[in-house]
Design a protein around this motif. Sequence first.
Motif, mmCIF file in Angstrom:
data_model
loop_
_atom_site.group_PDB
_atom_site.id
_atom_site.type_symbol
_atom_site.label_atom_id
_atom_site.label_comp_id
_atom_site.label_asym_id
_atom_site.label_seq_id
_atom_site.Cartn_x
_atom_site.Cartn_y
_atom_site.Cartn_z
ATOM 1 N N PRO A 13 57.902 50.900 -44.011
ATOM 2 C CA PRO A 13 56.944 51.921 -44.451
ATOM 3 C C PRO A 13 56.891 53.130 -43.524
ATOM 4 O O PRO A 13 56.550 54.234 -43.946
ATOM 5 N N GLY A 14 57.273 52.939 -42.271
ATOM 6 C CA GLY A 14 57.308 54.061 -41.338
ATOM 7 C C GLY A 14 58.244 55.163 -41.791
ATOM 8 O O GLY A 14 57.971 56.352 -41.570
ATOM 9 N N ALA A 15 59.351 54.798 -42.440
ATOM 10 C CA ALA A 15 60.299 55.806 -42.926
ATOM 11 C C ALA A 15 59.652 56.684 -43.996
ATOM 12 O O ALA A 15 59.836 57.902 -44.013
ATOM 13 N N LEU A 35 52.102 55.566 -32.895
ATOM 14 C CA LEU A 35 52.444 56.259 -34.143
ATOM 15 C C LEU A 35 53.950 56.484 -34.224
ATOM 16 O O LEU A 35 54.581 56.195 -35.243
ATOM 17 N N ASN A 36 54.532 56.962 -33.144
ATOM 18 C CA ASN A 36 55.960 57.244 -33.118
ATOM 19 C C ASN A 36 56.786 55.985 -33.361
ATOM 20 O O ASN A 36 57.790 56.020 -34.080
ATOM 21 N N GLU A 65 60.289 53.035 -37.091
ATOM 22 C CA GLU A 65 60.602 51.673 -37.540
ATOM 23 C C GLU A 65 60.790 50.676 -36.401
ATOM 24 O O GLU A 65 61.505 49.693 -36.534
ATOM 25 N N ARG A 66 60.121 50.911 -35.285
ATOM 26 C CA ARG A 66 60.204 49.979 -34.159
ATOM 27 C C ARG A 66 58.947 49.151 -34.006
ATOM 28 O O ARG A 66 58.875 48.268 -33.149
ATOM 29 N N ARG A 67 57.934 49.428 -34.812
ATOM 30 C CA ARG A 67 56.668 48.693 -34.763
ATOM 31 C C ARG A 67 56.210 48.483 -36.196
ATOM 32 O O ARG A 67 56.323 49.385 -37.016
ATOM 33 N N TYR A 71 59.722 44.103 -46.118
ATOM 34 C CA TYR A 71 60.621 44.427 -45.008
ATOM 35 C C TYR A 71 60.720 43.229 -44.055
ATOM 36 O O TYR A 71 61.812 42.811 -43.684
ATOM 37 N N ASN A 72 59.557 42.679 -43.677
ATOM 38 C CA ASN A 72 59.523 41.536 -42.752
ATOM 39 C C ASN A 72 60.273 40.342 -43.322
ATOM 40 O O ASN A 72 61.065 39.702 -42.625
#
Length: 114
Positions: free
Chosen positions: A24-26, A53-54, A59-61, A89-90
């Motif tokens: 979802p970060g993307a 946030l970053n 997509e690292r968190r 995703y998980n």
Amino acid sequence: MMSTANISPDMVANNITPAIPTHPGAILKDEIEYRGISQCRLAKDMGIAYSALNEILNERRPLTEKTALLFEAALGVNAEPLLKMQMRYNIQKVRKDSAFMEKLANVRRIAAVL
């Protein structure tokens, strides 16, 4: 009319698993870039650390329920679809973990004889 009783869920058009799962970060990163919002400003407005946030946007968190609701408040993006995307995703990432899949197969074999 064709019966769907013997069709695998993977064969249904709306149930196709993507080769590369979408974090979802993307989606959120694209959204804030489209709106011209800086990550620093958004992090401040949401009351979270810029680094957190970053890491989500890159997509690292994982996106949590709390951060999804913060994105919903800040951007008006519905939290539930974002969380469903994170869950998919998980799961897709775990299914690519061969050691875990072997463990899962062992549990299924044990459960089948119970």
